[in-house]
Motif scaffolding. Structure first.
Motif, PDB file in Angstrom:
ATOM      1  N   UNK A 187      13.295   3.409   6.541  1.00 10.83           N
ATOM      2  CA  UNK A 187      11.815   2.834   6.081  1.00 10.83           C
ATOM      3  C   UNK A 187      11.999   1.608   4.666  1.00 10.83           C
ATOM      4  N   UNK A 188      13.451   1.913   3.692  1.00  7.87           N
ATOM      5  CA  UNK A 188      13.529   1.453   2.572  1.00  7.87           C
ATOM      6  C   UNK A 188      14.344   0.289   2.884  1.00  7.87           C
ATOM      7  N   UNK A 189      14.940   0.823   4.224  1.00 13.57           N
ATOM      8  CA  UNK A 189      16.436  -0.304   4.692  1.00 13.57           C
ATOM      9  C   UNK A 189      15.240  -1.993   5.426  1.00 13.57           C
ATOM     10  N   UNK A 190      14.381  -1.345   6.431  1.00 11.65           N
ATOM     11  CA  UNK A 190      13.556  -2.164   7.033  1.00 11.65           C
ATOM     12  C   UNK A 190      12.808  -3.218   5.436  1.00 11.65           C
ATOM     13  N   UNK A 237       7.526   1.036  -6.017  1.00  6.70           N
ATOM     14  CA  UNK A 237       6.189   1.255  -5.483  1.00  6.70           C
ATOM     15  C   UNK A 237       5.578   0.376  -4.189  1.00  6.70           C
ATOM     16  N   UNK A 238       5.849  -0.929  -4.625  1.00  3.78           N
ATOM     17  CA  UNK A 238       5.161  -1.977  -3.198  1.00  3.78           C
ATOM     18  C   UNK A 238       5.537  -1.154  -1.865  1.00  3.78           C
ATOM     19  N   UNK A 239       6.288  -0.913  -1.921  1.00  2.47           N
ATOM     20  CA  UNK A 239       6.920   0.009  -0.253  1.00  2.47           C
ATOM     21  C   UNK A 239       6.668   1.566   0.036  1.00  2.47           C
ATOM     22  N   UNK A 240       6.024   2.130  -1.624  1.00  2.00           N
ATOM     23  CA  UNK A 240       5.692   3.780  -1.499  1.00  2.00           C
ATOM     24  C   UNK A 240       4.451   3.033  -0.964  1.00  2.00           C
ATOM     25  N   UNK A 299      -0.111   6.032  -4.640  1.00  5.11           N
ATOM     26  CA  UNK A 299      -0.180   4.433  -4.760  1.00  5.11           C
ATOM     27  C   UNK A 299      -0.645   3.696  -3.930  1.00  5.11           C
ATOM     28  N   UNK A 300      -1.083   4.015  -3.474  1.00  7.02           N
ATOM     29  CA  UNK A 300      -1.956   3.161  -1.824  1.00  7.02           C
ATOM     30  C   UNK A 300      -3.001   2.991  -2.233  1.00  7.02           C
ATOM     31  N   UNK A 301      -3.430   3.564  -3.127  1.00  7.99           N
ATOM     32  CA  UNK A 301      -5.011   3.676  -3.779  1.00  7.99           C
ATOM     33  C   UNK A 301      -4.969   2.598  -5.308  1.00  7.99           C
ATOM     34  N   UNK A 302      -3.854   2.810  -5.371  1.00  9.68           N
ATOM     35  CA  UNK A 302      -3.840   1.897  -7.025  1.00  9.68           C
ATOM     36  C   UNK A 302      -2.925   0.234  -6.972  1.00  9.68           C
ATOM     37  N   UNK A 303      -2.115   0.388  -5.941  1.00  9.35           N
ATOM     38  CA  UNK A 303      -2.137  -0.889  -5.754  1.00  9.35           C
ATOM     39  C   UNK A 303      -2.928  -1.690  -5.246  1.00  9.35           C
ATOM     40  N   UNK A 304      -3.555  -1.204  -4.193  1.00  8.91           N
ATOM     41  CA  UNK A 304      -5.068  -1.775  -3.801  1.00  8.91           C
ATOM     42  C   UNK A 304      -6.258  -2.380  -4.650  1.00  8.91           C
ATOM     43  N   UNK A 305      -6.480  -1.578  -5.419  1.00  9.42           N
ATOM     44  CA  UNK A 305      -6.985  -1.597  -6.979  1.00  9.42           C
ATOM     45  C   UNK A 305      -6.350  -2.292  -7.150  1.00  9.42           C
ATOM     46  N   UNK A 306      -5.302  -2.238  -7.765  1.00 11.86           N
ATOM     47  CA  UNK A 306      -4.639  -3.088  -9.384  1.00 11.86           C
ATOM     48  C   UNK A 306      -4.185  -4.630  -8.457  1.00 11.86           C
ATOM     49  N   UNK A 307      -4.257  -5.000  -7.275  1.00 14.29           N
ATOM     50  CA  UNK A 307      -4.228  -6.699  -6.335  1.00 14.29           C
ATOM     51  C   UNK A 307      -5.720  -7.192  -6.259  1.00 14.29           C
ATOM     52  N   UNK A 308      -6.435  -6.398  -5.597  1.00  9.59           N
ATOM     53  CA  UNK A 308      -7.700  -6.907  -5.707  1.00  9.59           C
ATOM     54  C   UNK A 308      -8.276  -7.463  -7.009  1.00  9.59           C
ATOM     55  N   UNK A 309      -8.238  -6.359  -8.148  1.00  6.05           N
ATOM     56  CA  UNK A 309      -8.862  -6.699  -9.118  1.00  6.05           C
ATOM     57  C   UNK A 309      -7.917  -8.435 -10.316  1.00  6.05           C
ATOM     58  N   UNK A 310      -6.635  -8.244  -9.986  1.00  7.75           N
ATOM     59  CA  UNK A 310      -6.045  -8.983 -10.555  1.00  7.75           C
ATOM     60  C   UNK A 310      -6.351 -10.454  -9.825  1.00  7.75           C
ATOM     61  N   UNK A 311      -6.144 -10.214  -8.327  1.00 10.52           N
ATOM     62  CA  UNK A 311      -7.150 -11.647  -7.734  1.00 10.52           C
ATOM     63  C   UNK A 311      -7.830 -12.252  -7.686  1.00 10.52           C
TER      64      UNK A 311
END
Length: 463
Positions: A95-98, A148-151, A237-249
């Motif tokens: 997965x990380x290689x991809x 973190x993003x890949x995770x 991690x997916x929940x945190x990234x979702x909240x962070x990207x939506x709020x920052x966007x």
């Protein structure tokens, strides 16, 4: 086509003039995407409540790590009959290689654009990229942020099990194992979790990199409920990234729009935005976010992504003044330049002037402060979950894991609070390091210094 006409031609026309390099790059990108197209469709359909289960290349079905061990020590129903730890490790590496190949291919796309479709052989952006490539602190942050993003993006494939099996609906799934009498038994995942709980004593603990009594491998150990902690952390991690990207966007769009408007028109427009922004900034943000979380927690919008969407909107609505303050200064500087006056004198529409001549100048600064603010949002979300607010249980969130394990810190189950705590610190530090690297690449004279705006951003805008 003359040089002047070529410079004015949009990117689409330049690609039409020489489509070969772009088509080759796009074909490679399409091939890479085809390997995981099913995962994207599965995620998008899951958001609207109608999930499908399309096969993908890097899945646990292809590289299975859930099996059982025979009395003779052999493993069955795992990938190549390997031990679950090795099968899981192979899937993680792939997965990380991809993801790393995707990063290389995106870099290749930038080089193709620079070589075949860009106006000039050199632009100031080239120097910024070179400075960032030599910025070791920024590279450290980029590596951790990448991990973190890949995770988060590949959470269903990276976990040794799934959220559905171990967290959401464990009593609807079964596993097989050999009991002490050497007989093959079938047991629900929920019942197996009860026998794999980490509750602070040596006989009730499954620590990091250990197997439980049912042959399941747990890279981060288990929670007090017996649920797999790595799966919990990956989904969190997916929940945190979702909240962070939506709020920052959302907050970034508001901040840029107000910065351009106030810099272009000044006067009453600037005064009105200053009053509104300062009024929001004067509020104790964390308490205000907690209040809104409770008030909006019973509305229909709180059901979207287990409360993650409403939390993202709350952070965006209370955080845009901090980003606006950070980019207002650069916007004011560019508004005083001669080319802006020339554009006004030639009768260019304000929207075109702001979009073409002002916005590119401040987007780099927005990227710096947004990357730092994103770390602050992750901390704030974890803090709300620690207090029992924000994300609705049983949806995984890192702060909830810290809260669950705080009474086991000095026991055999120390991993429950320690691992998510370290990951929160590491990810937030990485976002700040990446922001430092981007800032120093944009403005080399700022290297080693720290502006007031960056300090505000690094703290999550006061959260």
């Amino acid at each position: 086509m003359s040089v002047d006409q070529q410079d004015d031609a949009p990117l689409r026309e330049r690609i039409q003039e020489n489509p070969g390099p772009a088509l080759k790059w796009f074909a490679g990108a399409l091939l890479l995407f085809s390997f995981e197209a099913g995962a994207v469709i599965n995620f998008l359909t899951g958001l609207v409540g109608a999930p499908v289960d399309l096969p993908t290349l890097l899945t646990r079905d292809l590289i299975a790590n859930n099996g059982y061990q025979t009395p003779g020590g052999a493993w069955k129903e795992t990938f190549l009959n390997l031990a679950p730890a090795y099968a899981w490790a192979i899937r993680v590496v792939l997965v990380y290689a991809y993801a790393f190949i995707w990063m290389l291919w995106l870099w290749r796309g930038y080089l193709v654009f620079r070589e075949h479709y860009r106006y000039a052989d050199w632009t100031p952006r080239d120097d910024m990229v070179d400075r960032l490539r030599g910025h070791r602190w920024g590279q450290f942050g980029a590596v951790i942020v990448f991990g973190f993003i890949v995770l988060a993006l590949f959470a269903p494939a990276l976990g040794p099990t799934t959220v559905e099996r171990t967290i959401s609906n464990p009593y609807s799934h079964h596993i097989e194992y050999y009991n002490d009498q050497g007989q093959l038994e079938n047991i629900t995942v929920g019942s197996a979790n009860l026998g794999s709980r980490s509750q602070g004593t040596p006989d009730r603990n499954v620590g990091p990199m250990q197997y439980d009594d049912f042959g399941r491998f747990h890279p981060f150990g288990t929670l007090p409920t017996g649920k797999d902690m790595f799966t919990f952390m990956a989904a969190g991690a997916r929940v945190s990234l979702f909240i962070g990207l939506i709020s920052i966007g959302v907050s970034g769009l508001i901040a840029v729009a107000f910065a351009l408007l106030t810099a272009y028109y000044k006067g009453l427009v600037d005064l009105a935005v200053v009053i509104v922004g300062d009024s929001i900034m004067s509020l104790p943000r964390l308490l205000f976010v907690m209040l809104l979380s409770v008030v909006l927690g019973e509305t229909w919008i709180a059901d979207i992504y287990s409360g993650g969407f409403v939390l993202a909107l709350i952070f965006a609505g209370t955080g845009w003044p901090f980003l606006w303050r950070s980019v207002r200064g650069p916007a004011m500087q560019v508004s005083e330049q001669e080319w802006i006056d020339a554009a006004k004198s030639f009768g260019q529409r304000p929207r075109v002037t702001m979009q073409k001549h002002m916005a590119p100048y401040i987007l780099g600064y927005l990227l710096v402060y947004a990357s730092m603010t994103l770390g602050g949002i992750i901390v704030a979300v974890a803090g709300l979950s620690f207090l029992g607010l924000g994300i609705n249980p049983p949806t995984p969130e890192w702060g909830r894991a810290v809260n669950i394990g705080q009474s086991y810190v000095t026991t055999s189950s120390w991993h429950i609070s320690f691992i998510p705590g370290v990951m929160i610190v590491l990810v937030v530090t990485a976002f700040n390091a990446l922001g430092d690297g981007i800032r120093d690449a944009i403005d080399p004279q700022s290297e080693g210094g720290e502006s007031d705006g960056a300090e505000v951003a690094a703290s999550g805008g006061g959260a």
